[in-house]
Each structure stands twice: as C-alpha cells, then as structure tokens.
Scaffold this active site. Structure first.
Site, PDB file in Angstrom:
ATOM      1  N   GLU A  93      12.776  31.722   0.276  1.00  0.00           N
ATOM      2  CA  GLU A  93      12.081  31.550  -1.005  1.00  0.00           C
ATOM      3  C   GLU A  93      11.969  30.052  -1.207  1.00  0.00           C
ATOM      4  OE1 GLU A  93      10.919  33.924  -2.804  1.00  0.00           O
ATOM      5  OE2 GLU A  93      11.916  35.646  -1.911  1.00  0.00           O
TER       6      GLU A  93
ATOM      7  N   CYS B 137      10.913  27.746 -10.176  1.00  0.00           N
ATOM      8  CA  CYS B 137      10.075  27.967  -8.995  1.00  0.00           C
ATOM      9  C   CYS B 137       8.770  28.648  -9.362  1.00  0.00           C
ATOM     10  CB  CYS B 137      10.834  28.791  -7.964  1.00  0.00           C
ATOM     11  SG  CYS B 137      11.453  30.338  -8.626  1.00  0.00           S
TER      12      CYS B 137
HETATM   13  P1  NAP Z   1      16.991  22.086  -1.567  1.00  0.00           P
HETATM   14  O1  NAP Z   1      17.308  20.655  -1.670  1.00  0.00           O
HETATM   15  O2  NAP Z   1      16.128  22.551  -0.476  1.00  0.00           O
HETATM   16  O3  NAP Z   1      18.411  22.823  -1.525  1.00  0.00           O
HETATM   17  C1  NAP Z   1      18.504  24.227  -1.539  1.00  0.00           C
HETATM   18  C2  NAP Z   1      19.850  24.653  -1.011  1.00  0.00           C
HETATM   19  O4  NAP Z   1      19.921  24.321   0.385  1.00  0.00           O
HETATM   20  C3  NAP Z   1      21.032  23.945  -1.656  1.00  0.00           C
HETATM   21  O5  NAP Z   1      22.093  24.846  -1.781  1.00  0.00           O
HETATM   22  C4  NAP Z   1      21.364  22.847  -0.646  1.00  0.00           C
HETATM   23  O6  NAP Z   1      22.692  22.432  -0.718  1.00  0.00           O
HETATM   24  C5  NAP Z   1      21.105  23.584   0.641  1.00  0.00           C
HETATM   25  N1  NAP Z   1      20.843  22.748   1.793  1.00  0.00           N
HETATM   26  C6  NAP Z   1      20.200  21.565   1.837  1.00  0.00           C
HETATM   27  N2  NAP Z   1      20.120  21.142   3.113  1.00  0.00           N
HETATM   28  C7  NAP Z   1      20.740  22.074   3.879  1.00  0.00           C
HETATM   29  C8  NAP Z   1      21.001  22.202   5.282  1.00  0.00           C
HETATM   30  N3  NAP Z   1      20.592  21.275   6.146  1.00  0.00           N
HETATM   31  N4  NAP Z   1      21.667  23.282   5.722  1.00  0.00           N
HETATM   32  C9  NAP Z   1      22.089  24.244   4.864  1.00  0.00           C
HETATM   33  N5  NAP Z   1      21.866  24.164   3.523  1.00  0.00           N
HETATM   34  C10 NAP Z   1      21.198  23.107   3.039  1.00  0.00           C
HETATM   35  O7  NAP Z   1      16.338  22.627  -2.912  1.00  0.00           O
HETATM   36  P2  NAP Z   1      16.836  22.392  -4.403  1.00  0.00           P
HETATM   37  O8  NAP Z   1      16.525  20.979  -4.754  1.00  0.00           O
HETATM   38  O9  NAP Z   1      18.225  22.889  -4.589  1.00  0.00           O
HETATM   39  O10 NAP Z   1      15.909  23.390  -5.192  1.00  0.00           O
HETATM   40  C11 NAP Z   1      14.634  23.063  -5.661  1.00  0.00           C
HETATM   41  C12 NAP Z   1      13.569  23.724  -4.838  1.00  0.00           C
HETATM   42  O11 NAP Z   1      13.826  25.111  -4.751  1.00  0.00           O
HETATM   43  C13 NAP Z   1      12.203  23.598  -5.448  1.00  0.00           C
HETATM   44  O12 NAP Z   1      11.309  23.210  -4.464  1.00  0.00           O
HETATM   45  C14 NAP Z   1      11.887  25.000  -5.939  1.00  0.00           C
HETATM   46  O13 NAP Z   1      10.525  25.320  -5.926  1.00  0.00           O
HETATM   47  C15 NAP Z   1      12.633  25.830  -4.973  1.00  0.00           C
HETATM   48  N6  NAP Z   1      12.965  27.122  -5.563  1.00  0.00           N
HETATM   49  C16 NAP Z   1      12.336  28.237  -5.093  1.00  0.00           C
HETATM   50  C17 NAP Z   1      12.634  29.477  -5.627  1.00  0.00           C
HETATM   51  C18 NAP Z   1      11.975  30.718  -5.120  1.00  0.00           C
HETATM   52  O14 NAP Z   1      12.426  31.804  -5.477  1.00  0.00           O
HETATM   53  N7  NAP Z   1      10.946  30.648  -4.311  1.00  0.00           N
HETATM   54  C19 NAP Z   1      13.574  29.588  -6.652  1.00  0.00           C
HETATM   55  C20 NAP Z   1      14.196  28.435  -7.114  1.00  0.00           C
HETATM   56  C21 NAP Z   1      13.873  27.202  -6.558  1.00  0.00           C
HETATM   57  P3  NAP Z   1      23.120  21.108  -1.518  1.00  0.00           P
HETATM   58  O15 NAP Z   1      22.717  21.314  -2.929  1.00  0.00           O
HETATM   59  O16 NAP Z   1      24.571  21.049  -1.301  1.00  0.00           O
HETATM   60  O17 NAP Z   1      22.353  19.986  -0.871  1.00  0.00           O
END
Ligand code: NAP
Length: 520
Positions: A256, A295
C-alpha cells in the site's frame, strides 16, 4: 523520556545500540527513543511460526473473532489515554486522533463480528463448486486454508493505531500470527496499543509480536509460507519489492503506497446544491484532516475550466476556515506535520509545485516559530496535463486545482495520469456522467466514490477507509488490496483447488458437521 521496547519471543526487550528519537511535533521536544538492537529476528519468526500459528489455527473463526472483540474492548478502555498520546506524538487534534484510534477499535470489532458469523469452521469455500465430469460425480471446489507462516506488517507513521490493527484484524482472523513494525516517528501510540494487546491476555503466545525501531535482518529470514504487508511510500515499497530474499522465496507481499488521489467536479452541479457543498467540504477536509497526511487525501482537483475561479474561491475559503494551531487546544482542527522529516519534505514538495502552478493560498513558509507547521496550500494550474501534478505526492495539506473540459472521459484520462490511486471522488447529479466517470476511472483507482445530492446527507467522506470495502489501488498506489470484509482474509490464506467426488469435497459433505461455508 520513554524508551519504546519491543515485544518479542514472549518478553519485552529493551533495544541496545543506536536509537531513533521521537518528538512532539508541536513543541519539537523529544518524547521517546526506539531501538530494536539486540533482537534475534530469526528467532522472532520461529516463535510466531512454532507457537502463535498453531495456537491460532487450532481455533475456529468464531473463537478468533472473540479474540479480536476482546482486543477492541481493551483498546477502547484506554481510548482517552491513546488520544492524548496521539496529540503529543503525532500532533493530531483530538478529532484526528479519534479518527485513527476509533478506526482501530472499529475495525477490530468489525472483524470480530465477521468471525462470529463464520462460526465453527476453520477454512472457507471460495465461490460455487463446478461440475468437471460428465456428471456431478467428478466435481471441483476452491477452498481457502490457513498458511503455516507468519505475517510481517510494516506500517506508515500517519495512522499508528488503525494501520496496525486493520492488518492485525485480518491476519489473526485468518489464523496467521503477526509481527508488527510501526512507522518510528509516531510509534508511541502503536507501542502503547502493543502493551495493551499483551496485557489483555486475549491472544495466545506468539500470535502478536511488536518491534519498536528497525526490522533489522527480519526480511532475510522470511520463507514461502510467510507474508509481508507494507504500507508507506512508493520509494520504500520499490526497495522492498526487489529484496533478494523475498524474490528468492516468492514471499507473498502486499504493498500500500503513495497515491495522487483525485476529486472530479462535473459541470452540471449548481452552486449551493448539496453535492456542490459536499465537494467543497470534502476537499477542504481532505486537505486539513491529519494535516493532509492521509494516504487517501485528495491531491488533484479537476474542475471544468470555466468554473476554476468560482471553485478555487470556495475551496480556499473552506480550507482557511479550519483553525490551525496547537492540537491540544480543543478548538484547533489542524495541527503540525508529524515530524521534522515530514516538515522538510512537504515544504520542498510545495516549492516544486510552485514552479508549475499559481499559489491561491498557503505556501512553503513555516508559520510558527516552534513546531512543524505549514498552512493549507492550494495551487491552481493552467495545464492539467503537466506531468508535475501527476508525479509527486506532497504528503501534507496541499492540493492543486486542475482545469478540464467537463467531459467525463477526459476526466478519467487525467485521473489515469497519476499512474494509479487509492480513491477518486466524482461529484455530479448526472447519472450518465457518474457512470462514464466510474467506468473510465475504475482501472486507475481502487475505490471510486460517487457524490450526488441523493446521498449527500448520509455519506461518509471519500478519505475514510471502511472495513467493509477494499482499500488499495493499482500502479503507484502499490497494487495491493486490504480489508473489504472477507476479502481481506485471502492474503493470509492459501486458495486450493479441490477436485474429486462431489460426495467428498462439496461443502455439504466435506464439512458436514460445520455447516455450509460462505464464500470468501
Ligand atoms: P516510509 O518512509 O516509506 O516508511 C514506511 C515504513 O517502512 C516505516 O515503518 C519505516 O520505518 C519502514 N521502512 C523504511 N525503510 C525501510 C527498509 N529499508 N526496510 C524495512 N522497512 C523500512 O513511509 P512513511 O513516511 O512512514 O509513510 C508515508 C507514506 O505512506 C506516504 O507516501 C503515504 O501515501 C503512504 N501511505 C499509504 C497508505 C496506503 O494505504 N496506501 C496508508 C498510509 C500511508 P521507519 O519509520 O522506522 O523508517
């Protein structure tokens, strides 16, 4: 200062080594640290597979539903405390904190009820059976049976409660043990929910584990019966998609990711009509609720070109009427962005959009001395086909108004330029317009929300994800699918085609003692 611990292999673990700091985004004060150093991630998976999985699979759907119901109640009992934590750590006003926490409580309760309805069975039939032979003696059925692995859930920062528990609800009801990793910047709420989950005693040991901080080498140890469900940015999703071990073992994955959601305003709507007012209210709500960190929030607003000025004025007025400030003030409806990284990224994104469109209100400037505050920001573009508006999700209180001809097919084509979205809302009282838009947009959007005078009074906003309906979207939105009632369980189950004598495999025979099973 709180130290966020992890719940792994049956005990709370305090991380060693370097930690990540969590802040209050209103005051910038540090609140907590998180570290997963020292965790034996291979052991975490083995614990889930050897203890949690068998214990859950020994239960019927109804019994698993009871566990979810207990969890829902355990979280509800601490609702006010969780709302307070959300205000502090995520910068959410009370209404936004409730949106997240009540979403978690409600989704658990929904899947709890679903479990009760499924009753005393442990697997599902999938669709009607088919005659394969000359007569019905040689018969085919599809069934969904629990897989034997663990589910790793990596969640985004913006819904620490709901995002974790909507995944937990589907996995546990399906009989799959979970390993939860929240987005670190706002992990305080998720961590407290993990504490409540364990303290409730509702779940068998190994059914729920929680990691505060990085997942370390966890993904290196996933094998073919395990699965990974990820919510976050498309950048992280792209990295995880190519993970060598996931590819080697063909680990089942669900992504997602980002989405440039759209709203389409049809030419037939008159100013002041219910659907007109709903459009303006929903666009302003999407921009400001959770400070645009949703999102499903609308990023592209398509309006007929001759009505751009009129609708821009309405949206700007509605967005600016939202009281902005310290989220602990009960009158405030929009707080700061959730973290310093978000503050940097959103301001940079606004600056990039400003090169292509006219600013109608807001902008990239910081609007308070302390805290990660930006104003609701509306851009107006002259060229709706400029790739700049369809390429980057600015994950904050920011949307762009884009002109189109008023033709539903053109609107659908423009929506498609975003490469795949979670939700598109269309506002019209013209049935032909709504139908053409829905069918044209369908391939590009996981959900199409059709607003009209007839449903305005009862409608829930398009940004709201409901457990009854699927959540996910094609292409850039990750290509995944969650929730949708029983559909949400399929990811955790193995679909098996059974072929044989009808008297053995048909629902009335195979599970005679457990009643005919509904389809998933
Ligand atoms: P993110 O930076 O991609 O992080 C998402 C998750 O992935 C966090 O738990 C992060 O951990 C973890 N992560 C990051 N790098 C990783 C790696 N190399 N290996 C394993 N895990 C890793 O996104 P975010 O800033 O938290 O969230 C915002 C984004 O999420 C927005 O783009 C939004 O559109 C999207 N979103 C989508 C939905 C949907 O249902 N489609 C819902 C909500 C949000 P850390 O926090 O510890 O870095």
């Amino acid at each position: 200062m709180q130290t966020l611990t992890s719940y792994v292999q049956g005990r709370w673990h305090t991380g060693t080594g370097a930690s990540v700091a969590l802040h209050n985004p209103t005051t910038e004060a540090q609140l907590a640290t998180a570290s997963s150093g020292g965790i034996d991630f291979k052991g975490v998976l083995e614990h889930a597979r050897s203890k949690g999985g068998p214990a859950l699979r020994a239960l019927t759907f109804a019994q698993r539903g009871e566990l979810l119901d207990k969890l829902s109640k355990a979280i509800h009992a601490h609702r006010d405390e969780l709302i307070e934590l959300s205000i502090q750590n995520a910068g959410t006003p009370r209404s936004d904190a409730k949106f997240d926490i009540d979403g978690a409580i409600g989704t658990l309760a929904f899947y709890g009820r679903l479990g009760a309805e499924l009753g005393a069975r442990t697997f599902l039939y999938d669709g009607p059976g088919v005659q394969l032979g000359r007569t019905a003696r040689f018969w085919g059925e599809h069934v969904l049976v629990p897989r034997l692995g663990a589910a790793v859930h990596i969640n985004a920062f913006n819904f620490p409660a709901w995002n974790m528990m909507e995944k937990v609800a589907c996995a546990l009801l399906a009989g799959t043990p979970v390993i939860e990793k929240p987005g670190t910047p706002t992990a305080l709420v998720a961590w407290r929910i993990a504490e409540l989950t364990i303290a409730s005693g509702a779940l068998p040991e190994g059914a729920f584990q929680f990691i505060a901080g990085s997942v370390g080498d966890l993904l290196e140890h996933l094998t073919s019966q395990d699965c990974l469900a990820f919510t976050g940015s498309s950048g992280t999703a792209a990295k995880l998609r190519g993970h060598t071990n996931l590819v080697r073992h063909n680990v089942r994955v669900n992504f997602e990711a980002d989405s440039l959601n759209a709203a389409v305003f049809a030419p037939d709507l008159e100013a002041g009509s219910d659907a007109f007012n709903l459009f303006v209210a929903n666009v302003a709500l999407d921009m400001t609720q959770k400070t645009g960190q949703k999102c499903t929030a609308v990023r592209r607003v398509f309006v007929p070109k001759e009505r751009v000025d009129e609708l821009t004025a309405e949206i700007v007025a509605a967005a600016n009427a939202v009281k902005l400030g310290d989220p602990s003030d009960a009158a405030v409806r929009m707080g700061p962005l959730a973290s310093a990284d978000q503050f940097r990224d959103v301001r940079a994104g606004i600056e990039r959009l400003a090169k292509h469109a006219k600013l109608a209100t807001g902008g990239a400037a910081s609007i308070r001395e302390k805290g990660y505050f930006v104003a609701p920001t509306v851009f107006v573009a002259s060229d709706a086909r400029n790739a700049a508006f369809h390429a980057e999700e600015v994950f904050g209180p920011c949307a762009t108004i884009l002109p189109y001809s008023g033709d539903a097919r053109e609107a659908a084509e423009l929506v498609g330029l975003g490469g795949g979205s979670l939700v598109t809302s269309v506002y019209s009282n013209d049935t032909a317009f709504l139908e053409a838009a829905a069918l044209g947009i369908g391939p590009w959007s996981g959900r199409v929300w059709l607003g009209s005078d007839k449903m305005a009074e009862q409608s829930l906003a398009p940004g709201m994800v409901l457990p009854q309906m699927i959540h996910g979207g094609p292409g850039r939105a990750g290509g995944g699918e969650e929730l949708g009632g029983l559909r949400g369980l399929s990811f955790y189950l193995q679909r098996v085609a059974l072929q044989g004598f009808k008297g053995v495999i048909a629902p009335e025979s195979f599970v005679a003692s457990k009643a005919a099973a509904p389809s998933a």
